[in-house]
Design a protein around this motif. Sequence first.
Motif, PDB file in Angstrom:
ATOM      1  N   LEU A  14       0.820  -1.217   0.000  1.00  0.00           N
ATOM      2  CA  LEU A  14       0.000   0.000   0.000  1.00  0.00           C
ATOM      3  C   LEU A  14       0.849   1.259   0.000  1.00  0.00           C
ATOM      4  O   LEU A  14       0.561   2.213  -0.726  1.00  0.00           O
ATOM      5  N   GLY A  15       1.908   1.278   0.810  1.00  0.00           N
ATOM      6  CA  GLY A  15       2.764   2.460   0.877  1.00  0.00           C
ATOM      7  C   GLY A  15       1.963   3.696   1.230  1.00  0.00           C
ATOM      8  O   GLY A  15       1.120   3.691   2.137  1.00  0.00           O
ATOM      9  N   PHE A  16       2.187   4.768   0.463  1.00  0.00           N
ATOM     10  CA  PHE A  16       1.463   6.014   0.714  1.00  0.00           C
ATOM     11  C   PHE A  16       0.248   6.156  -0.195  1.00  0.00           C
ATOM     12  O   PHE A  16      -0.269   7.246  -0.399  1.00  0.00           O
ATOM     13  N   GLY A  17      -0.189   5.020  -0.743  1.00  0.00           N
ATOM     14  CA  GLY A  17      -1.492   4.960  -1.391  1.00  0.00           C
ATOM     15  C   GLY A  17      -1.585   5.522  -2.790  1.00  0.00           C
ATOM     16  O   GLY A  17      -2.693   5.756  -3.275  1.00  0.00           O
ATOM     17  N   GLY A  18      -0.470   5.721  -3.459  1.00  0.00           N
ATOM     18  CA  GLY A  18      -0.515   6.311  -4.797  1.00  0.00           C
ATOM     19  C   GLY A  18      -1.280   5.464  -5.796  1.00  0.00           C
ATOM     20  O   GLY A  18      -2.190   5.955  -6.480  1.00  0.00           O
ATOM     21  N   HIS A  19      -0.934   4.188  -5.874  1.00  0.00           N
ATOM     22  CA  HIS A  19      -1.654   3.303  -6.787  1.00  0.00           C
ATOM     23  C   HIS A  19      -3.089   3.076  -6.319  1.00  0.00           C
ATOM     24  O   HIS A  19      -4.028   3.097  -7.129  1.00  0.00           O
ATOM     25  N   GLY A  59       9.410  -2.037  -4.401  1.00  0.00           N
ATOM     26  CA  GLY A  59      10.571  -1.178  -4.213  1.00  0.00           C
ATOM     27  C   GLY A  59      10.497  -0.411  -2.910  1.00  0.00           C
ATOM     28  O   GLY A  59       9.482  -0.412  -2.203  1.00  0.00           O
ATOM     29  N   VAL A  60      11.579   0.268  -2.571  1.00  0.00           N
ATOM     30  CA  VAL A  60      11.616   1.155  -1.407  1.00  0.00           C
ATOM     31  C   VAL A  60      10.921   2.451  -1.776  1.00  0.00           C
ATOM     32  O   VAL A  60      11.112   2.973  -2.875  1.00  0.00           O
ATOM     33  N   SER A  61      10.107   2.976  -0.891  1.00  0.00           N
ATOM     34  CA  SER A  61       9.385   4.207  -1.206  1.00  0.00           C
ATOM     35  C   SER A  61      10.313   5.415  -1.167  1.00  0.00           C
ATOM     36  O   SER A  61      11.358   5.406  -0.511  1.00  0.00           O
ATOM     37  N   SER A  62       9.914   6.458  -1.892  1.00  0.00           N
ATOM     38  CA  SER A  62      10.679   7.710  -1.882  1.00  0.00           C
ATOM     39  C   SER A  62      10.784   8.269  -0.467  1.00  0.00           C
ATOM     40  O   SER A  62      11.806   8.826  -0.081  1.00  0.00           O
ATOM     41  N   PHE A  63       9.709   8.101   0.306  1.00  0.00           N
ATOM     42  CA  PHE A  63       9.717   8.583   1.687  1.00  0.00           C
ATOM     43  C   PHE A  63      10.807   7.894   2.494  1.00  0.00           C
ATOM     44  O   PHE A  63      11.554   8.531   3.240  1.00  0.00           O
TER      45      PHE A  63
END
Length: 307
Positions: free
Chosen positions: A30-35, A98-102
Amino acid sequence: MNPHIPVLKEEVLELFSSIPENGILIDCTLGFGGHTSALLQAHPTLQIIGIDQDRDAQEYCKQHIRSERLRILEGNFSDKIDEALQSSPIVGILADIGVSSFQLDTLERGFSFDSPVLDMRMNQECPISAEQVINTYSKLELEKIFRDYGEIREYKKMAALILQERQKQPFRSAAQLSAFLQKHFKRHHIHPATLAFQALRIEVNQELNVLQTLLQKICNASSKLQNTILSIISFHSLEDRIIKNTFKDWEKSCICPQSVMRCECGNHHSHGKILTKKPISATQAELSSNIRSRSAKLRAFQFGRQK
């Protein structure tokens, strides 16, 4: 502003454009929810189960994606995928591994060459950090991760120099390790520490193991994934190779050994079909706006018995 720019967003939307509107999609990262945000907007009735082990990412999504159609599971996707797969009907599965930009840009996380810490844990509750790996692993253990995970030609020299240096003073920061590697190794196209940092990150987070576990668990559930589209975005050759070979194995109908002259297995073992004969990469337009998309590769598979 979203602290992470999702890679290949338009390609992901196109890939899932034809999925049934009343189904469930699992976003394994999920990460920061961009997709997820883009998919929720493109599909007004789609339900999404988002999985993530990073608490910063979880909190961001809870605050910024206020949708009853999103359910968040806390944990690593290799552990939580079983729970997510119990829902029905699953029409899509997405993983951006991948690793997130954050994570890269937050110095306190220890991924950056300039970081004052040497951490690299995607889940900060994990028991081992990059600092522990560098300062406690044996020469043979360091050689193995630099060779296998970094594909570094001079892996023996790198391990030996690190052991010599840590006897004088332990490595306490990514900046310290980065400067040390830059002093002893020269590379023309990338920073000398790039591959070593990749190897450490893979070891700390057991990235290849969790990817293989994810693929195996999805395969185990393939009987209920009729017409489900699986899309995986990877960022280095080791991951891409695992995904490519796994999809090829899943597509095979005959699983007899090559030594067998005539099929004896029944020739009905295919789990579905590969949708991407070659991996999808970022367009020039995306590369211009997000340089971190340059190594992204998307592969996709659709489940369903082949006739």
